[in-house]
Each structure stands twice: as structure tokens, then as C-alpha cells.
Motif scaffolding. Structure first.
Motif, PDB file in Angstrom:
ATOM      1  N   GLU A 121       0.854  -1.172   0.000  1.00 46.78           N
ATOM      2  CA  GLU A 121       0.000   0.000   0.000  1.00 46.78           C
ATOM      3  C   GLU A 121       0.897   1.232   0.000  1.00 46.78           C
ATOM      4  OE1 GLU A 121      -4.121  -1.498   2.164  1.00 46.78           O
ATOM      5  OE2 GLU A 121      -2.873   0.017   3.147  1.00 46.78           O
ATOM      6  N   SER A 122       0.463   2.278  -0.709  1.00 44.03           N
ATOM      7  CA  SER A 122       1.327   3.450  -0.841  1.00 44.03           C
ATOM      8  C   SER A 122       0.601   4.734  -0.451  1.00 44.03           C
ATOM      9  CB  SER A 122       1.853   3.540  -2.282  1.00 44.03           C
ATOM     10  OG  SER A 122       0.763   3.549  -3.203  1.00 44.03           O
ATOM     11  N   THR A 123      -0.040   5.374  -1.392  1.00 46.28           N
ATOM     12  CA  THR A 123      -0.640   6.682  -1.161  1.00 46.28           C
ATOM     13  C   THR A 123      -2.021   6.570  -0.526  1.00 46.28           C
ATOM     14  OG1 THR A 123       0.482   7.470  -3.156  1.00 46.28           O
ATOM     15  CG2 THR A 123      -1.259   8.873  -2.240  1.00 46.28           C
ATOM     16  N   PRO A 124      -2.215   7.144   0.662  1.00 51.65           N
ATOM     17  CA  PRO A 124      -3.576   7.169   1.228  1.00 51.65           C
ATOM     18  C   PRO A 124      -4.386   8.265   0.556  1.00 51.65           C
ATOM     19  CG  PRO A 124      -2.042   8.217   2.748  1.00 51.65           C
ATOM     20  CD  PRO A 124      -1.223   7.717   1.594  1.00 51.65           C
ATOM     21  N   TRP A 125      -5.597   7.943   0.163  1.00 51.55           N
ATOM     22  CA  TRP A 125      -6.488   8.934  -0.436  1.00 51.55           C
ATOM     23  C   TRP A 125      -7.494   9.464   0.592  1.00 51.55           C
ATOM     24  CZ3 TRP A 125      -4.054  10.237  -4.460  1.00 51.55           C
ATOM     25  CH2 TRP A 125      -3.469   9.308  -5.312  1.00 51.55           C
ATOM     26  N   MET A 126      -7.451   8.899   1.783  1.00 49.31           N
ATOM     27  CA  MET A 126      -8.365   9.307   2.847  1.00 49.31           C
ATOM     28  C   MET A 126      -7.552   9.821   4.035  1.00 49.31           C
ATOM     29  SD  MET A 126     -11.120   6.947   4.903  1.00 49.31           S
ATOM     30  CE  MET A 126     -12.109   6.730   3.432  1.00 49.31           C
ATOM     31  N   GLU A 127      -7.893  10.983   4.501  1.00 49.20           N
ATOM     32  CA  GLU A 127      -7.175  11.567   5.631  1.00 49.20           C
ATOM     33  C   GLU A 127      -7.271  10.651   6.849  1.00 49.20           C
ATOM     34  OE1 GLU A 127      -7.031  15.732   8.230  1.00 49.20           O
ATOM     35  OE2 GLU A 127      -8.460  15.488   6.578  1.00 49.20           O
ATOM     36  N   GLY A 128      -6.128  10.402   7.469  1.00 51.21           N
ATOM     37  CA  GLY A 128      -6.093   9.582   8.670  1.00 51.21           C
ATOM     38  C   GLY A 128      -5.848   8.110   8.423  1.00 51.21           C
ATOM     39  N   TYR A 129      -5.888   7.672   7.146  1.00 48.13           N
ATOM     40  CA  TYR A 129      -5.649   6.259   6.862  1.00 48.13           C
ATOM     41  C   TYR A 129      -4.148   5.987   6.835  1.00 48.13           C
ATOM     42  CZ  TYR A 129      -5.625   1.670   4.719  1.00 48.13           C
ATOM     43  OH  TYR A 129      -5.403   0.334   4.471  1.00 48.13           O
ATOM     44  N   GLU A 130      -3.721   4.941   7.546  1.00 45.78           N
ATOM     45  CA  GLU A 130      -2.316   4.563   7.584  1.00 45.78           C
ATOM     46  C   GLU A 130      -2.090   3.349   6.685  1.00 45.78           C
ATOM     47  OE1 GLU A 130       0.283   5.939   9.027  1.00 45.78           O
ATOM     48  OE2 GLU A 130      -0.926   7.591   9.852  1.00 45.78           O
ATOM     49  N   PRO A 131      -1.309   3.487   5.618  1.00 44.15           N
ATOM     50  CA  PRO A 131      -1.063   2.345   4.727  1.00 44.15           C
ATOM     51  C   PRO A 131      -0.437   1.162   5.462  1.00 44.15           C
ATOM     52  CG  PRO A 131      -0.380   4.392   3.678  1.00 44.15           C
ATOM     53  CD  PRO A 131      -0.695   4.723   5.113  1.00 44.15           C
ATOM     54  N   LEU A 132      -0.818  -0.032   5.056  1.00 43.88           N
ATOM     55  CA  LEU A 132      -0.283  -1.251   5.648  1.00 43.88           C
ATOM     56  C   LEU A 132       1.187  -1.431   5.283  1.00 43.88           C
ATOM     57  CD1 LEU A 132      -3.194  -3.728   4.793  1.00 43.88           C
ATOM     58  CD2 LEU A 132      -2.683  -2.717   7.026  1.00 43.88           C
ATOM     59  N   ASP A 133       1.904  -2.183   6.110  1.00 46.16           N
ATOM     60  CA  ASP A 133       3.292  -2.510   5.799  1.00 46.16           C
ATOM     61  C   ASP A 133       3.360  -3.389   4.554  1.00 46.16           C
ATOM     62  OD1 ASP A 133       4.173  -1.122   8.004  1.00 46.16           O
ATOM     63  OD2 ASP A 133       4.237  -2.897   9.300  1.00 46.16           O
ATOM     64  N   ARG A 134       4.470  -3.318   3.888  1.00 46.49           N
ATOM     65  CA  ARG A 134       4.714  -4.141   2.703  1.00 46.49           C
ATOM     66  C   ARG A 134       4.648  -5.620   3.066  1.00 46.49           C
ATOM     67  NH1 ARG A 134      10.537  -4.163  -0.375  1.00 46.49           N
ATOM     68  NH2 ARG A 134       9.924  -5.221  -2.325  1.00 46.49           N
ATOM     69  N   LYS A 135       4.076  -6.447   2.166  1.00 46.59           N
ATOM     70  CA  LYS A 135       3.977  -7.875   2.393  1.00 46.59           C
ATOM     71  C   LYS A 135       4.661  -8.621   1.262  1.00 46.59           C
ATOM     72  CE  LYS A 135       0.806 -11.735   3.207  1.00 46.59           C
ATOM     73  NZ  LYS A 135      -0.598 -12.164   3.401  1.00 46.59           N
ATOM     74  N   LEU A 136       5.592  -9.512   1.611  1.00 47.40           N
ATOM     75  CA  LEU A 136       6.297 -10.333   0.636  1.00 47.40           C
ATOM     76  C   LEU A 136       6.017 -11.806   0.901  1.00 47.40           C
ATOM     77  CD1 LEU A 136       9.804  -8.590   0.666  1.00 47.40           C
ATOM     78  CD2 LEU A 136       8.113  -8.466  -1.168  1.00 47.40           C
ATOM     79  N   SER A 137       5.791 -12.561  -0.161  1.00 48.55           N
ATOM     80  CA  SER A 137       5.648 -14.008  -0.036  1.00 48.55           C
ATOM     81  C   SER A 137       6.071 -14.638  -1.353  1.00 48.55           C
ATOM     82  CB  SER A 137       4.203 -14.393   0.323  1.00 48.55           C
ATOM     83  OG  SER A 137       3.316 -14.001  -0.711  1.00 48.55           O
ATOM     84  N   GLY A 138       6.022 -15.960  -1.427  1.00 53.22           N
ATOM     85  CA  GLY A 138       6.441 -16.622  -2.659  1.00 53.22           C
ATOM     86  C   GLY A 138       6.210 -18.114  -2.595  1.00 53.22           C
ATOM     87  N   GLY A 139       6.676 -18.787  -3.620  1.00 55.46           N
ATOM     88  CA  GLY A 139       6.508 -20.232  -3.674  1.00 55.46           C
ATOM     89  C   GLY A 139       6.850 -20.765  -5.045  1.00 55.46           C
ATOM     90  N   TYR A 140       6.435 -22.003  -5.294  1.00 51.00           N
ATOM     91  CA  TYR A 140       6.673 -22.665  -6.572  1.00 51.00           C
ATOM     92  C   TYR A 140       5.337 -22.873  -7.272  1.00 51.00           C
ATOM     93  CZ  TYR A 140      11.116 -23.667  -4.257  1.00 51.00           C
ATOM     94  OH  TYR A 140      12.295 -23.551  -3.588  1.00 51.00           O
ATOM     95  N   GLU A 141       5.296 -22.518  -8.534  1.00 52.33           N
ATOM     96  CA  GLU A 141       4.030 -22.586  -9.251  1.00 52.33           C
ATOM     97  C   GLU A 141       4.252 -23.113 -10.670  1.00 52.33           C
ATOM     98  OE1 GLU A 141       1.107 -20.007  -7.911  1.00 52.33           O
ATOM     99  OE2 GLU A 141       0.553 -19.281  -9.892  1.00 52.33           O
ATOM    100  N   SER A 142       3.445 -24.097 -11.040  1.00 48.60           N
ATOM    101  CA  SER A 142       3.454 -24.633 -12.399  1.00 48.60           C
ATOM    102  C   SER A 142       2.234 -24.112 -13.135  1.00 48.60           C
ATOM    103  CB  SER A 142       3.446 -26.164 -12.372  1.00 48.60           C
ATOM    104  OG  SER A 142       4.648 -26.667 -11.804  1.00 48.60           O
ATOM    105  N   VAL A 143       2.445 -23.609 -14.330  1.00 56.39           N
ATOM    106  CA  VAL A 143       1.369 -23.053 -15.151  1.00 56.39           C
ATOM    107  C   VAL A 143       1.231 -23.924 -16.389  1.00 56.39           C
ATOM    108  CG1 VAL A 143       0.492 -21.007 -16.329  1.00 56.39           C
ATOM    109  CG2 VAL A 143       1.980 -20.751 -14.320  1.00 56.39           C
ATOM    110  N   ARG A 144       0.042 -24.461 -16.611  1.00 56.37           N
ATOM    111  CA  ARG A 144      -0.181 -25.391 -17.704  1.00 56.37           C
ATOM    112  C   ARG A 144      -1.269 -24.872 -18.653  1.00 56.37           C
ATOM    113  NH1 ARG A 144       4.062 -26.628 -16.119  1.00 56.37           N
ATOM    114  NH2 ARG A 144       4.685 -28.581 -15.090  1.00 56.37           N
ATOM    115  N   VAL A 145      -1.074 -25.104 -19.954  1.00 50.39           N
ATOM    116  CA  VAL A 145      -2.104 -24.813 -20.948  1.00 50.39           C
ATOM    117  C   VAL A 145      -3.098 -25.967 -20.920  1.00 50.39           C
ATOM    118  CG1 VAL A 145      -2.608 -24.413 -23.389  1.00 50.39           C
ATOM    119  CG2 VAL A 145      -0.450 -23.590 -22.407  1.00 50.39           C
ATOM    120  N   ILE A 146      -4.335 -25.694 -20.516  1.00 53.46           N
ATOM    121  CA  ILE A 146      -5.330 -26.761 -20.432  1.00 53.46           C
ATOM    122  C   ILE A 146      -6.384 -26.658 -21.529  1.00 53.46           C
ATOM    123  CG2 ILE A 146      -4.957 -27.057 -17.957  1.00 53.46           C
ATOM    124  CD1 ILE A 146      -7.652 -25.604 -17.521  1.00 53.46           C
ATOM    125  N   GLU A 147      -6.337 -25.577 -22.302  1.00 56.28           N
ATOM    126  CA  GLU A 147      -7.235 -25.441 -23.451  1.00 56.28           C
ATOM    127  C   GLU A 147      -6.633 -24.436 -24.422  1.00 56.28           C
ATOM    128  OE1 GLU A 147     -11.762 -23.922 -24.569  1.00 56.28           O
ATOM    129  OE2 GLU A 147     -11.293 -24.469 -22.491  1.00 56.28           O
TER     130      GLU A 147
END
Length: 345
Positions: free
Chosen positions: A63-89
Motif C-alpha cells: 500500500e502506498s498513497t492514502p487517499w483518505m485523511e487519517g488512513y495509515e497504509p499497511l506494511d509491505r507484504k512479501l511471499s512466494g513459492g513454486y508454481e506450475s502453469v499449464r495450458v489446459i485449453e
């Protein structure tokens, strides 16, 4: 002697630029001739198909720019993993890519059916998210269909998530697809917090890289506001960058084994969702913050039971079809405004 433009002329110029530029960016693509159109179409197909493969994935949400006064942007979140992408059609004008997460320690891997992306060339309509628990068919303007592809993203149980359309283009030596503005339900990372906003208005970009591809989301998180012109007001901006780097140093065979065992089942599930959408002019189904649709958990469990031989394929399909039928029946979904989600992405 040069005449200095008036403040009124400058203001008018800026106003025209602000209005015209987005319109031009999404304006009609002129007929380029059969040979050029065919070349563009083939290059588009090659680019979409290039997203299939095995990857190490990094999910970066900020989250970056707050468009509402008083809103505090959340901390950055990082995650990951292994993913296989297949053409099924692949019918030529429609390409379906299924994402499969491979998780767990070596030798004990298991597969989680993840999101799905359907690409369709010059479609007449898309299944768009229109508000809590609701997706409706929206006509794609005829003048904007030429040369464009829609991308429809589906949740882990093959229920719809969001849809948009755009053109594949080459600029600065990079191949890119950019969607129109699309509305999406909240992802799980937000939905479980019961936030003040209840949807995203975003632009999605897909770009090939030397090592794979990226999915970049530019999201404005919106909340209901009866006083606003369209009933919504912005809360905060969010940038999401999902990076797919080619990598086969994990048990990619686990993904293929899962799909081989469950393919027919998931084909039937997709067909049932399509049947409901066509019959009802869209899909209405109750959603939960933690899982997505209220039947998502069971539909995924049936797939696992099928792979492990705990349920027969015909019984699995019959139960899934009945679940979808019941959950999408008129009156089955409540009119709640609580946010819903599926994965963190």
C-alpha cells in the motif's frame, strides 16, 4: 512576437489532455489489413502461451498513497513459492492457463489448485465483478474488440474473480498487455481484516521478461460512500508485483500428477459454472473472507479425495455440480456487504 496563452487556454488544454489521453489509449484499433492483423494475432498467442511453465514466484504487495485523511497504509507484504502453469485449453482464439502451487518439504509435496486465467480474442462479452457476491455479463464495445484480448481470472474453485480487456503492444523493446479499469473483490490478505474498503478498482499488466514474466497490479482500494457520484470513494493506493522466474528445481511432476488425476473433474466443474453463468446472465454466490466462495473448500477437497482414490470420479462430479447448483440458486446468496477473497494474489 509570440503570444502568451491565457490561463483559461492553458486550463482548457490540460482539461482536454486529461480527458482525451485515456480515451485515446483505449480507443479503437484501426483495421491494419489482413496480413498485419494475422501477424499480430500470432504474436499475441505466442506471448500468452509463453506464460506456461514452471516457476519460482515472488509476490510483492505494498500500500502506498492514502487517499483518505487519517488512513495509515499497511506494511509491505512479501511471499512466494513454486508454481506450475499449464495450458489446459487452446482453441486458437481462446487460451486457458491453469496455475498449480506445489508446497511442502521435499518428498512430501502436495498441490494446491490455484488461480486460472482465460484469454479470449475479440470476445463479445466478459464476466465482470459488479459488487459483493455478484458477477454479470458485460458487453465489450464492438468498436474496441478489434485486435484485443480479454483476460478473465478465476478463483481456486473455478468461480469467477475479475475480467478485463486490452491490447498486446510492443514499446521500449518490451511486450506488454494492459487491461482497462477492472473491479475485483478483495483478496484474502485484505478480506480477513474486515477493512473499510470492499473492492479494488485496478489496472492489470502482463509483461514477458528474459527469465519469465510479471503480473503487475495498480489497485485503488475503494469503500462504499452514498454521497459519492458512483457510490464509492478511494481509500488507498496499492501496487502488487508478482514475478514468475523460470525454475524447475522443485517437484514439478507433483503438479502434473495432480492435474492428470483431477482434470476430468475440474473440466466438469468449469462446465457447470459456465452453464450457470449463461442461464442466469452471470453468477451470484455467497463468499467468505477466508476461502472465497462458500463451497470453495469442499470443491477443492473433492479434488484431493479424487486424486487419493477416496471418491469415484462420477460421484465427485455429481457432488460438485450439485454444490454449484445449490449455492447459485436464487435466494441462496445473502446480500451481505462484507468483503470476500480467495488467495493473497
Amino acid at each position: 512576437m509570440l503570444k502568451t496563452p491565457s490561463r483559461l487556454a492553458i486550463a482548457a488544454c490540460f482539461a482536454l489532455a486529461c480527458v482525451a489521453s485515456p480515451a485515446l489509449a483505449d480507443g479503437p484499433i484501426a483495421d491494419r489489413g489482413e496480413a498485419v492483423e494475422k501477424a499480430h494475432f500470432q504474436k499475441d498467442r505466442e506471448t500468452i502461451l509463453a506464460m506456461a511453465g514452471d516457476y519460482k514466484v515472488r509476490f510483492d504487495m505494498q500500500e502506498s498513497t492514502p487517499w483518505m485523511e487519517g488512513y495509515e497504509p499497511l506494511d509491505r507484504k512479501l511471499s512466494g513459492g513454486y508454481e506450475s502453469v499449464r495450458v489446459i485449453e487452446d482453441t486458437g482464439t481462446k487460451i486457458v492457463l491453469q496455475h498449480l502451487l506445489v508446497v511442502g518439504p521435499e518428498g512430501e509435496e502436495f498441490v494446491i489448485k490455484h488461480w486460472r486465467q482465460d484469454w479470449e480474442y475479440e470476445p463479445e462479452k466478459i464476466l465482470a465483478y459488479t459488487g459483493p457476491n455478484t458477477w454479470e455479463w458485460k458487453e465489450m464495445p464492438e468498436r474496441l474488440r478489434n485486435g484485443r484480448w480479454s483476460q478473465t481470472v478465476y478463483q481456486v474453485d473455478d468461480s469467477p474473480r475479475y475480467a478485463g480487456w486490452g491490447e498486446w503492444q510492443d514499446s521500449q523493446g518490451i511486450r506488454r498487455w494492459r487491461s482497462n479499469w477492472t473491479t475485483r473483490p478483495l483478496a484474502r490478505r485484505d478480506a480477513v481484516r474486515n477493512p473499510i474498503y470492499d473492492r479494488y478498482e485496478g489496472i492489470n499488466r502482463h509483461q514477458l521478461t528474459p527469465t519469465g514474466w510479471i503480473h503487475w497490479q495498480d489497485n485503488t482500494k475503494m469503500m462504499p460512500d452514498a454521497g459519492a457520484e458512483d457510490g464509492l470513494k478511494p481509500v488507498v493506493q496499492e501496487y502488487v508485483l508478482n514475478t514468475y522466474n523460470a525454475f524447475d528445481g522443485y517437484n514439478t511432476g507433483a503438479a502434473d500428477a495432480y492435474w492428470a488425476a483431477t482434470k476430468t473433474y475440474w473440466d466438469a466443474v468449469r462446465d457447470k459454472w459456465d452453464e450457470v453463468a449463461e442461464a442466469n446472465g452471470g453468477i451470484t454466490i455467497e463468499e467468505e473472507a477466508e476461502t472465497g466462495t462458500v463451497i470453495s473448500g469442499r470443491l477443492l477437497t473433492i479434488g484431493t479425495e479424487l486424486q487419493e482414490g477416496q471418491i469415484a470420479e462420477d460421484a465427485a462430479i455429481a457432488e460438485a455440480r450439485a454444490l454449484i447448483e445449490q449455492a447459485t440458486a436464487p435466494g441462496a446468496a445473502r446480500s451481505a456487504t462484507e468483503p470476500a477473497g480467495q488467495s493473497d494474489y
